[in-house]
Design an enzyme around this catalytic site. Structure first.
Site, PDB file in Angstrom:
ATOM      1  N   GLY A 196       0.798  -1.225   0.000  1.00 57.57           N
ATOM      2  CA  GLY A 196       0.000   0.000   0.000  1.00 57.57           C
ATOM      3  C   GLY A 196       0.825   1.267   0.000  1.00 57.57           C
ATOM      4  O   GLY A 196       2.021   1.263  -0.320  1.00 57.57           O
ATOM      5  N   GLY A 233       6.053   3.291  -9.843  1.00 59.20           N
ATOM      6  CA  GLY A 233       6.179   4.461  -8.965  1.00 59.20           C
ATOM      7  C   GLY A 233       5.961   5.757  -9.740  1.00 59.20           C
ATOM      8  O   GLY A 233       5.357   6.700  -9.230  1.00 59.20           O
ATOM      9  N   ASP A 234       6.443   5.790 -10.969  1.00 63.66           N
ATOM     10  CA  ASP A 234       6.278   7.003 -11.788  1.00 63.66           C
ATOM     11  C   ASP A 234       4.794   7.223 -12.109  1.00 63.66           C
ATOM     12  O   ASP A 234       4.307   8.357 -12.112  1.00 63.66           O
ATOM     13  CB  ASP A 234       7.080   6.872 -13.092  1.00 63.66           C
ATOM     14  CG  ASP A 234       8.565   6.670 -12.830  1.00 63.66           C
ATOM     15  OD1 ASP A 234       9.070   7.216 -11.826  1.00 63.66           O
ATOM     16  OD2 ASP A 234       9.224   5.967 -13.623  1.00 63.66           O
TER      17      ASP A 234
END
Ligand code: RIB
Length: 294
Positions: free
Chosen positions: A217, A243-244
């Protein structure tokens, strides 16, 4: 109207499918090769653009950088601040193993030719209240961060990959940190997510912190308030650019005026789609697709 400037890297990613990540002294035959436009900077610009935001990208490519520029343009990213310098663009060699885990070897190329003077020229087109998004794959990051903050821009910093350049930044100028668990540990010396958020609040009380934990999460924390969003279940194929994607969609969510919980949920949904597809920028979903799944 706030302008969004992403000052960041542009790489060609050479992605090799491998049974396991090759170790020192070992030679391993790869199972396949695919080549994608990537780079944390380019990926985050594309994520923000596919999330529906207007984005200016600044950075440098080499003489071979036509595809990187075309990739940004195809998604409507404004490339007027992307320059071309002699030599090669940045590239990576990425191994993706059978568990969809990646290992990345980075060649900075043109990304490392960004100078303070070039950064100042770009920043002169932005003013107080605008947002600058930064990662740590280009040169002059400490300078850009400082000058942007001095000009009153809101600094969103993803110190990835963490190195001495990121440590040389005056992090007290950051408005929003975008961290994964490794960067969180590198910045605070602790691995437990709650403790990372506590230490970040002690060290940088002015900042909001987004802490992504992959399948565990993501957290948002600011001034004592915290929000958590579980990760969505996904059939992971390639985690590159997850992540980007999260960053671009979280930015959209916050600029919409959504609550941090809602912005995290939007970003988590977008990342879950990204990890289910191969490659960096090609894996990033469009807003309509993300919204459908919410
Ligand atoms: O965050 C993923 C990116 O990191 C890849 O596209 C690769 O270029 C590396 O910079």
């Amino acid at each position: 109207m706030k302008k969004i400037l992403n000052f960041g890297s542009l790489n060609m990613d050479f992605v090799y499918a491998v049974a396991h990540t090759v170790r020192g002294g070992e030679t391993e035959a790869s199972l396949g090769l695919q080549v994608f436009p990537g780079g944390k900077g380019l990926n985050q610009s594309i994520a923000a653009a596919r999330a529906g935001l207007s984005v200016f990208h600044a950075g440098l490519v080499g003489e071979d950088g036509g595809l990187l520029l075309d990739t940004l343009k195809a998604d409507g990213v404004d490339t007027r601040f992307v320059g071309t310098v002699p030599g090669r663009s940045g590239h990576t060699i990425i191994q993706v193993d059978e568990n969809a885990q990646n290992a990345i070897l980075l060649f900075g190329g043109a990304n490392r030719a960004v100078t303070p003077a070039y950064a100042d020229e770009v920043l002169a087109h932005f003013s107080a209240g605008d947002i600058v998004l930064l990662q740590n794959e280009i040169s002059a990051v400490p300078h850009i961060l400082r000058r942007a903050a001095e000009a009153g821009l809101s600094v969103w910093f993803n110190p990835s990959p963490m190195d001495d350049g990121a440590r040389a930044c005056d992090l007290s100028l950051v408005s929003v940190f975008l961290l994964n668990e490794i960067e969180g540990e590198q910045l605070t010396g602790t691995a437990e997510p709650g403790a990372i958020l506590d230490r970040m609040a002690e060290k940088y009380p002015q900042a909001a912190v987004v802490l992504t934990l992959g399948a565990a999460g993501a957290w948002y924390a600011k001034a004592g308030a915290r929000a958590f969003c579980p990760a969505e279940k996904a059939e992971a194929v390639d985690t590159t650019a997850a992540g980007d994607t999260f960053t671009g969609y979280f930015l959209r969510g916050m600029l919409d005026g959504r609550t941090p919980e809602e912005a995290l949920r939007l970003a988590a949904r977008a990342s879950a789609i990204a990890v289910s597809r191969p490659g960096a920028s090609p894996s990033i979903p469009r807003f309509s697709e993300v919204e459908r799944g919410l």
